[in-house]
Design a protein around this motif. Structure first.
Motif, PDB file in Angstrom:
ATOM      1  N   GLU A   1      45.307  65.162  84.148  1.00 20.75           N
ATOM      2  CA  GLU A   1      43.986  65.592  83.681  1.00 20.75           C
ATOM      3  C   GLU A   1      44.101  66.377  82.380  1.00 20.75           C
ATOM      4  N   ALA A   2      43.046  66.287  81.557  1.00 22.51           N
ATOM      5  CA  ALA A   2      43.014  67.007  80.296  1.00 22.51           C
ATOM      6  C   ALA A   2      42.807  68.481  80.554  1.00 22.51           C
ATOM      7  N   ASP A   3      43.402  69.321  79.691  1.00 25.11           N
ATOM      8  CA  ASP A   3      43.293  70.759  79.838  1.00 25.11           C
ATOM      9  C   ASP A   3      42.164  71.285  78.977  1.00 25.11           C
ATOM     10  N   ILE A   4      40.963  70.881  79.306  1.00 28.47           N
ATOM     11  CA  ILE A   4      39.786  71.365  78.600  1.00 28.47           C
ATOM     12  C   ILE A   4      38.719  71.682  79.634  1.00 28.47           C
ATOM     13  N   TYR A   5      38.172  72.870  79.531  1.00 29.76           N
ATOM     14  CA  TYR A   5      37.348  73.416  80.597  1.00 29.76           C
ATOM     15  C   TYR A   5      35.992  73.858  80.054  1.00 29.76           C
ATOM     16  N   GLN A   6      34.973  73.540  80.838  1.00 27.69           N
ATOM     17  CA  GLN A   6      33.626  73.937  80.473  1.00 27.69           C
ATOM     18  C   GLN A   6      33.000  74.737  81.608  1.00 27.69           C
ATOM     19  N   THR A   7      32.312  75.821  81.240  1.00 29.04           N
ATOM     20  CA  THR A   7      31.533  76.588  82.204  1.00 29.04           C
ATOM     21  C   THR A   7      30.218  77.016  81.569  1.00 29.04           C
ATOM     22  N   PRO A   8      29.149  77.083  82.351  1.00 28.40           N
ATOM     23  CA  PRO A   8      29.064  76.648  83.742  1.00 28.40           C
ATOM     24  C   PRO A   8      28.942  75.133  83.836  1.00 28.40           C
ATOM     25  N   ARG A   9      29.206  74.566  84.993  1.00 24.54           N
ATOM     26  CA  ARG A   9      29.008  73.135  85.188  1.00 24.54           C
ATOM     27  C   ARG A   9      27.523  72.801  85.307  1.00 24.54           C
TER      28      ARG A   9
ATOM     29  N   GLN B   1      40.166  75.002  75.537  1.00 19.46           N
ATOM     30  CA  GLN B   1      41.231  73.999  75.706  1.00 19.46           C
ATOM     31  C   GLN B   1      42.583  74.675  75.490  1.00 19.46           C
ATOM     32  N   THR B   2      43.554  74.191  76.242  1.00 16.88           N
ATOM     33  CA  THR B   2      44.892  74.796  76.206  1.00 16.88           C
ATOM     34  C   THR B   2      45.909  73.881  75.545  1.00 16.88           C
TER      35      THR B   2
ATOM     36  N   THR C   1      41.403  79.265  68.215  1.00 16.56           N
ATOM     37  CA  THR C   1      41.678  77.829  68.284  1.00 16.56           C
ATOM     38  C   THR C   1      41.216  77.236  69.603  1.00 16.56           C
ATOM     39  N   GLU C   2      41.445  77.964  70.683  1.00 16.74           N
ATOM     40  CA  GLU C   2      41.218  77.393  72.002  1.00 16.74           C
ATOM     41  C   GLU C   2      39.788  77.499  72.496  1.00 16.74           C
ATOM     42  N   HIS C   3      38.920  78.188  71.764  1.00 18.19           N
ATOM     43  CA  HIS C   3      37.608  78.528  72.298  1.00 18.19           C
ATOM     44  C   HIS C   3      36.498  78.054  71.361  1.00 18.19           C
ATOM     45  N   PHE C   4      35.489  77.360  71.891  1.00 15.21           N
ATOM     46  CA  PHE C   4      34.428  76.781  71.056  1.00 15.21           C
ATOM     47  C   PHE C   4      33.097  76.873  71.813  1.00 15.21           C
ATOM     48  N   PRO C   5      32.515  78.056  71.889  1.00 19.91           N
ATOM     49  CA  PRO C   5      31.271  78.222  72.651  1.00 19.91           C
ATOM     50  C   PRO C   5      30.040  77.730  71.905  1.00 19.91           C
TER      51      PRO C   5
ATOM     52  N   GLN D   1      22.793  67.117  79.264  1.00 23.98           N
ATOM     53  CA  GLN D   1      24.182  67.433  79.545  1.00 23.98           C
ATOM     54  C   GLN D   1      24.890  67.652  78.217  1.00 23.98           C
ATOM     55  N   TYR D   2      25.752  68.672  78.192  1.00 25.17           N
ATOM     56  CA  TYR D   2      26.501  69.004  76.983  1.00 25.17           C
ATOM     57  C   TYR D   2      27.991  68.811  77.280  1.00 25.17           C
ATOM     58  N   LEU D   3      28.623  67.958  76.473  1.00 26.98           N
ATOM     59  CA  LEU D   3      30.031  67.642  76.645  1.00 26.98           C
ATOM     60  C   LEU D   3      30.839  68.247  75.514  1.00 26.98           C
ATOM     61  N   CYS D   4      31.908  68.931  75.877  1.00 28.38           N
ATOM     62  CA  CYS D   4      32.843  69.480  74.894  1.00 28.38           C
ATOM     63  C   CYS D   4      34.082  68.582  74.866  1.00 28.38           C
ATOM     64  N   ALA D   5      34.666  68.427  73.691  1.00 28.41           N
ATOM     65  CA  ALA D   5      35.854  67.586  73.556  1.00 28.41           C
ATOM     66  C   ALA D   5      36.772  68.171  72.499  1.00 28.41           C
ATOM     67  N   SER D   6      38.032  67.777  72.559  1.00 25.01           N
ATOM     68  CA  SER D   6      38.989  68.213  71.550  1.00 25.01           C
ATOM     69  C   SER D   6      39.945  67.077  71.225  1.00 25.01           C
TER      70      SER D   6
END
Lengths: 115, 117
Positions: free
Chosen positions: B1-9, B25-26, B71-75, B88-93
């Protein structure tokens, strides 16, 4: 500007059959990348397969393969021995090698595998 | 799985509230993106970033704003939510192609589904 066209909004196929999803694109670039992404219902979007334009050989990943026709600017996805888990939205995408490196997505094809 | 996390779901809020959707993202990727997607529909790029202190508006006009201090954070922030922001809002890297190791692949988070009443 690049455009990506997916002309099949919805498709359905019986389990174990083969299905082909169509994608065409328009670009003036010679080097670029093409992708198929899969978005299962309420789940994460993931990469299915990737093709580099300078490679003539069609990419394959297990049951997934592409038919890349560079001159025709066509990039179709073939799913063999389809499974229930293949039910998803499928997006074709284009990435130019130069410039701002933003993916251009098609409008998607909703694929349903029928048991 | 990709190491990219979104909150809240999932988030349900009233009109006029300020909200921030988090994305981290890590993988050390330079490039990060925000897409807006109505259920089962196409993706629309609303913001992207090529690195720290770099942000650009995407192809679809959005009232939201973004920041890239790390680098790792994009709010993504909406100062005053409205029902039209329901989506729905999708974050990607991704790794930069120019880095020589990038493949162009986008790694997506699981998405944040926003409902504004």
């Amino acid at each position: 500007a690049q455009t990506v066209t997916q002309s099949q909004p919805e498709m359905s196929v019986q389990e174990a059959e083969t299905v082909t999803l169509s994608c065409t694109y328009d670009t003036s670039e010679n080097n670029y990348y093409l992708f198929w992404y899969k978005q299962p219902p309420s789940r994460q979007m993931i990469l299915v397969i990737r093709q580099e334009a300078y490679k003539q050989q069609n990419a394959t990943e297990n049951r997934f393969s592409v038919n890349f026709q560079k001159a025709a600017k066509s990039f179709s996805l073939k799913i063999s021995d389809s499974q229930l888990g293949d039910t998803a939205m499928y997006f074709c995408a284009f990435l130019g090698h130069f410039g701002n490196e933003k993916l251009t997505f098609g409008t998607g094809t909703r694929l349903t595998i029928i048991p | 799985e990709a190491d990219i996390y979104q909150t809240p779901r999932y988030l349900v809020i009233g009109t006029g509230k300020k909200i921030t959707l988090e994305c981290s993202q890590t993988m050390g990727h330079d490039k990060m993106y925000w897409y807006q997607q109505d259920p089962g529909m196409e993706l629309h790029l609303i913001h992207y970033s090529y690195g720290v202190n770099s942000t650009e508006k995407g192809d679809l006009s959005s009232e939201s704003t973004v920041s890239r201090i790390r680098t790792e954070h994009f709010p993504l922030t909406l100062e005053s939510a409205r029902p039209s922001h329901t989506s729905q809002y999708l974050c990607a890297s991704s790794e930069s192609l120019g880095a020589g190791v990038g493949t162009g692949e986008l790694f997506f988070g699981e998405g944040s589904r926003l409902t504004v009443l």
